[in-house]
Design an enzyme around this catalytic site. Structure first.
Site, PDB file in Angstrom:
ATOM      1  N   LEU A  88     -17.621  -3.551   0.873  1.00  0.00           N
ATOM      2  CA  LEU A  88     -18.682  -2.806   0.198  1.00  0.00           C
ATOM      3  C   LEU A  88     -18.618  -2.999  -1.317  1.00  0.00           C
ATOM      4  O   LEU A  88     -19.259  -2.272  -2.073  1.00  0.00           O
ATOM      5  CB  LEU A  88     -18.589  -1.316   0.550  1.00  0.00           C
ATOM      6  N   LYS A 143     -12.433   0.416   3.659  1.00  0.00           N
ATOM      7  CA  LYS A 143     -11.600   1.600   3.470  1.00  0.00           C
ATOM      8  C   LYS A 143     -12.484   2.845   3.541  1.00  0.00           C
ATOM      9  O   LYS A 143     -13.590   2.876   2.997  1.00  0.00           O
ATOM     10  CB  LYS A 143     -10.910   1.551   2.109  1.00  0.00           C
ATOM     11  N   TYR A 186       0.821  -1.208   0.000  1.00  0.00           N
ATOM     12  CA  TYR A 186       0.000   0.000   0.000  1.00  0.00           C
ATOM     13  C   TYR A 186       0.859   1.263   0.000  1.00  0.00           C
ATOM     14  O   TYR A 186       0.382   2.338  -0.366  1.00  0.00           O
ATOM     15  CB  TYR A 186      -0.925   0.049   1.222  1.00  0.00           C
TER      16      TYR A 186
END
Length: 260
Positions: free
Chosen positions: A177, A217, A38
């Site tokens: 999601l 996130k 990341y």
């Protein structure tokens, strides 16, 4: 392991990442997830340091990238991750993918060593399919604590969930999601309208009802708070059954080195 955490994938803006972590922790989150790839471990660490929350109260996780999975590279890269995070240990260290330099015996032996050295409290795997979960369990001296996988109402992963349950491995859902796709699902919208909440909260509550930890996130305070408020949402049996019955499968993360 707290059942709701803050995911930080793609949060590479230094100030934004640090502020998101600080905001989440001060709101009540106690689980923060990052990874070597990341490129934001230093910013996550800065947010952790800036928050008025003791380090020992935070469940902090990172992941070893696929280019760092030889025995010595696992140990060296993890030490570098700890330096960037500004901590002495992580609560959970994952094999990010069973790919490229991954060798079950060599890689997981290094993970065992990191537990022995106190650099991580727990071993985890990520994106492992059933046979790879079982192989990892057989190869490690330490227990495999969790398998972090893409999981949401549009990718329910029943077989993998069952295997992990049988083996005593926790599930951590990334992209819970579905990269925003949950907002376009009529079943979720109907349940959200019924309870006066967002589709995001419905998805997170459904995961929690199934005993699955989620790490959505979020960067803005509004989204961080909306996800947090999912902890107050209680779905009824009808809601859960309706979501369970969604047959659509929409995998959002599918690199060419994936094991499926």
């Amino acid at each position: 392991m707290p059942m709701l955490g803050l995911g930080t994938w793609e949060n590479t803006n230094p100030d934004e990442c640090e502020n998101a972590v600080k905001t989440a922790l001060e709101m009540g989150y106690r689980h923060i997830d990052t990874a070597q790839i990341y490129g934001n471990e230093a910013e996550v660490g800065a947010g952790l340091a800036a928050a008025d929350v003791p380090r020992e109260d935070v469940f902090l996780a990172t992941k070893v990238w696929i280019d760092e999975l030889s025995h010595d590279d696992v140990i060296e890269s993890t030490e570098e991750s700890l330096d960037k995070l500004g901590v002495d240990y992580v609560d959970l260290l994952y094999v990010h993918w069973p790919a490229r330099e991954y060798d079950a015996e060599e890689t997981l032996d290094a993970f065992d060593t990191l537990v022995e050295k106190g650099l991580t409290k727990r071993i985890g795997v990520s994106n492992f399919e059933p046979e790879q979960v079982r192989e990892a369990i057989a190869r490690t001296d330490e227990a495999v604590f969790a398998n972090q996988i893409e999981l949401h109402p549009l990718l329910q992963q029943e077989e993998l969930r069952q295997v992990c349950a049988e083996e005593g491995v926790e599930i951590v859902a990334y992209s819970p999601l579905a990269r925003g796709k949950v907002f376009d699902v009529d079943v979720l919208s109907d349940v959200a309208e019924k309870h006066g909440v967002s589709e995001a909260q419905v998805s997170l509550a459904w995961l929690r009802e199934n005993g699955i930890t989620a790490i959505p996130k979020a960067t803005s305070e509004a989204h961080i708070r909306d996800n947090w408020e999912s902890l107050s949402l209680e779905l009824d049996a009808e809601d859960v059954a309706a979501i369970d019955a969604i047959e659509q499968e929409d995998r959002r993360v599918d690199p060419d080195f994936a094991p499926w």
